[in-house]
Design a protein around this motif. Structure first.
Motif, PDB file in Angstrom:
ATOM      1  N   ASP A   1     -32.530  -0.780  63.315  1.00  0.00           N
ATOM      2  CA  ASP A   1     -33.240  -0.288  62.257  1.00  0.00           C
ATOM      3  C   ASP A   1     -34.851   0.527  62.463  1.00  0.00           C
ATOM      4  O   ASP A   1     -35.209   0.535  64.033  1.00  0.00           O
ATOM      5  CB  ASP A   1     -34.363  -1.652  61.555  1.00  0.00           C
TER       6      ASP A   1
ATOM      7  N   LYS B   1     -33.548   0.407  51.018  1.00  0.00           N
ATOM      8  CA  LYS B   1     -32.122   1.045  52.062  1.00  0.00           C
ATOM      9  C   LYS B   1     -30.601   0.312  51.817  1.00  0.00           C
ATOM     10  O   LYS B   1     -29.849   0.453  52.241  1.00  0.00           O
ATOM     11  CB  LYS B   1     -33.261   0.190  53.542  1.00  0.00           C
TER      12      LYS B   1
ATOM     13  N   ARG C   1     -38.016  -8.055  61.087  1.00  0.00           N
ATOM     14  CA  ARG C   1     -38.588  -6.678  62.333  1.00  0.00           C
ATOM     15  C   ARG C   1     -39.165  -7.435  63.242  1.00  0.00           C
ATOM     16  O   ARG C   1     -40.004  -7.522  63.132  1.00  0.00           O
ATOM     17  CB  ARG C   1     -39.447  -5.848  61.477  1.00  0.00           C
TER      18      ARG C   1
END
Length: 493
Positions: free
Chosen positions: A295, A477, A3
């Motif tokens: 995401d 997830k 991320r």
């Protein structure tokens, strides 16, 4: 790096806060920011990990340039003093007693072309409608400086209308459409219900009555009265579900969803919270165009980064703070607090109702925990029953929003639109009565005499929850992806 936008968005927010607090020390802020980033990179030592911070370097460099431009922009805008001729388009109207205030999107002041918004006071009876193009004389004074909240919403000057030269019709049909929607709702419903629906749907909180605003504010749910990221997510999410139900192809879903989101953002006036939610959905629908689903955390912080790069002072908008914190709590904390999927009841009817109520409660708790420090800091009060009031009123506001949206879309079919609007009015009345009842309970609201200590305690508590939950976010997830893969494999067999 999983991320990169999480680090970039966090760095951009810290940079924007520093710029807002110390706007005249931009060079020092830039130097310290780069020293901190370089220190982290050296601490990590490995070259591979050092490259993780390259996106953050780029974002901080761009934000520093934009902050410098914004500082010069504010300085240049403050140089307009005295009587000036303003050319622009009226965006919003707010009437408080005998004083009418307008927000005007300015095209030129005298012969100088500009591109910002100004807040105008009209105490002499000058009346305009949103969408009117105007040429007027305006008196600017150094005593009327925009507040930080106004700067966060793009307003650079505050003045008083002294004379009106020309008023024309704007080519911006969206302003006219908003007026027609307001008139349609106001003609069919009581002023309390109509004003509440207009606030929820179009973000015009000036139409909300004072009694309704006070009761909602006392139980910590005043954000429901104006269009927010939550409301926009309901509309955009409904469009997404409808497109999936129609079994459109991935690229067609992306194109139609992209265009619908842009239209909804324009209709609601491009408020900060709506822009934040809209950008997240634009990123999501863009993923369909390339057959990838981004995401949620990365999409959220990418939207935050884009907003800050467009206006570094947007970080000081309360709606931006609340919507971002609430969304982060919902997408990160709610999955951690929910029970495991195999432990959820499998009964069809009552089980689904139980699971839905549980998920709604956990989302309210997650959003409430993350927004508590912001509420205490900005308002100095907190409601112990805020979570309960959110659980009761928030679902009703979603029903009202959906019914009102259907009624507006069916305006060309009066019988259906009127019936839908009447049902929306009934649910709005229930929502108002529930808020008034909850606000009348003892100890429904507490005021803090020392905000600093309360904010510190709640910030530590919220960050503690984030640290505990975030490390399990990827794990959950991964489990869900494995379950979906097993389900797909079973269907293939």
């Amino acid at each position: 790096m999983k991320r990169p936008m999480l680090i970039c968005g966090s760095g951009a927010m810290l940079f924007a806060i520093a710029f807002g607090l110390f706007p005249s020390h931009i060079a020092l802020i830039v130097s310290l920011s780069f020293i901190i980033v370089a220190g982290f990179a050296v601490f990590l030592r490995e070259r591979k990990r050092v490259s993780y911070f390259l996106p953050l370097f780029v974002v901080l460099l761009l934000v520093s340039v934009l902050c410098f431009r914004e500082y010069r922009f504010i300085e240049d805008a403050s140089s307009f003093c005295g009587n000036k001729t303003v050319y622009g388009t009226v965006c919003e109207k707010d009437k408080t007693g005998d004083v009418v205030k307008y927000i005007v999107d300015v095209e030129a002041i005298d012969s100088i072309e500009v591109d910002f918004k100004i807040n105008l006071i009209s105490a002499d009876g000058f009346q305009f409608s949103p969408g009117d193009t105007v040429k007027m004389g305006v008196e600017f004074s150094g005593d009327r400086a925009p507040t930080k909240a106004q700067l966060a919403n793009g307003i650079r000057l505050v003045g008083k209308i002294s004379e009106v030269y020309e008023v024309g019709s704007s080519e911006y049909s969206l302003y006219r459409m908003r007026d027609r929607i307001k008139d349609f709702i106001s003609e069919k419903l009581n002023f309390r219900e109509a004003g509440t629906i207009v606030g929820i749907m179009l973000g015009d909180d000036s139409a909300v009555s004072d009694s309704v605003r006070e009761s909602f504010s006392s139980v910590g749910i005043s954000h429901i009265l104006v269009v927010s990221g939550m409301h926009f997510s309901v509309l955009a999410g409904g469009i997404y579900l409808l497109l999936c139900r129609l079994k459109f192809k991935s690229r067609r879903v992306g194109i139609i969803g992209f265009l619908c989101v842009i239209y909804l953002m324009a209709l609601t006036g491009f408020t900060v919270s709506v822009t934040r939610a809209g950008l997240a959905y634009l990123i999501m629908f863009s993923g369909f165009l390339i057959n990838r689903r981004p995401d949620p955390v990365n999409s959220l912080f990418m939207a935050i980064t884009i907003i800050i790069m467009e206006n570094p002072l947007a970080i000081f908008s309360i709606s931006f703070q609340l919507s971002s914190a609430a969304t982060f709590g919902v997408i990160v904390m709610a999955p951690m607090l929910s029970t495991k999927r195999e432990n959820r009841t499998q009964k069809r009817f009552f089980g689904s109702i139980y699971n839905h109520l549980t998920d709604t409660l956990l989302m309210s708790v997650s959003a409430g925990i993350m927004t508590m420090p912001i509420i205490v800091y900005n308002f100095g009060t907190i409601s112990p029953i805020m979570l309960v009031s959110n659980l009761v009123v928030a679902p009703l506001s979603v029903v009202v929003l959906c019914l009102a949206a259907i009624a507006v879309l069916m305006m060309f079919m009066p019988p259906i639109s009127i019936v839908m609007l009447l049902f929306a009015g009934i649910f709005t009345r229930i929502m108002i009565v529930a808020a008034e009842y909850l606000s009348g309970l003892p100890y429904a609201n507490f005021a803090f005499f020392d905000r600093t200590i309360a904010v510190l305690i709640m910030t530590v508590m919220a960050l503690g929850f984030v640290v505990l939950c975030y490390y399990r976010y990827d794990k959950i997830k991964k489990i869900k992806k494995e379950e979906q893969k097993k389900y797909a494999d079973c269907n293939r067999k």
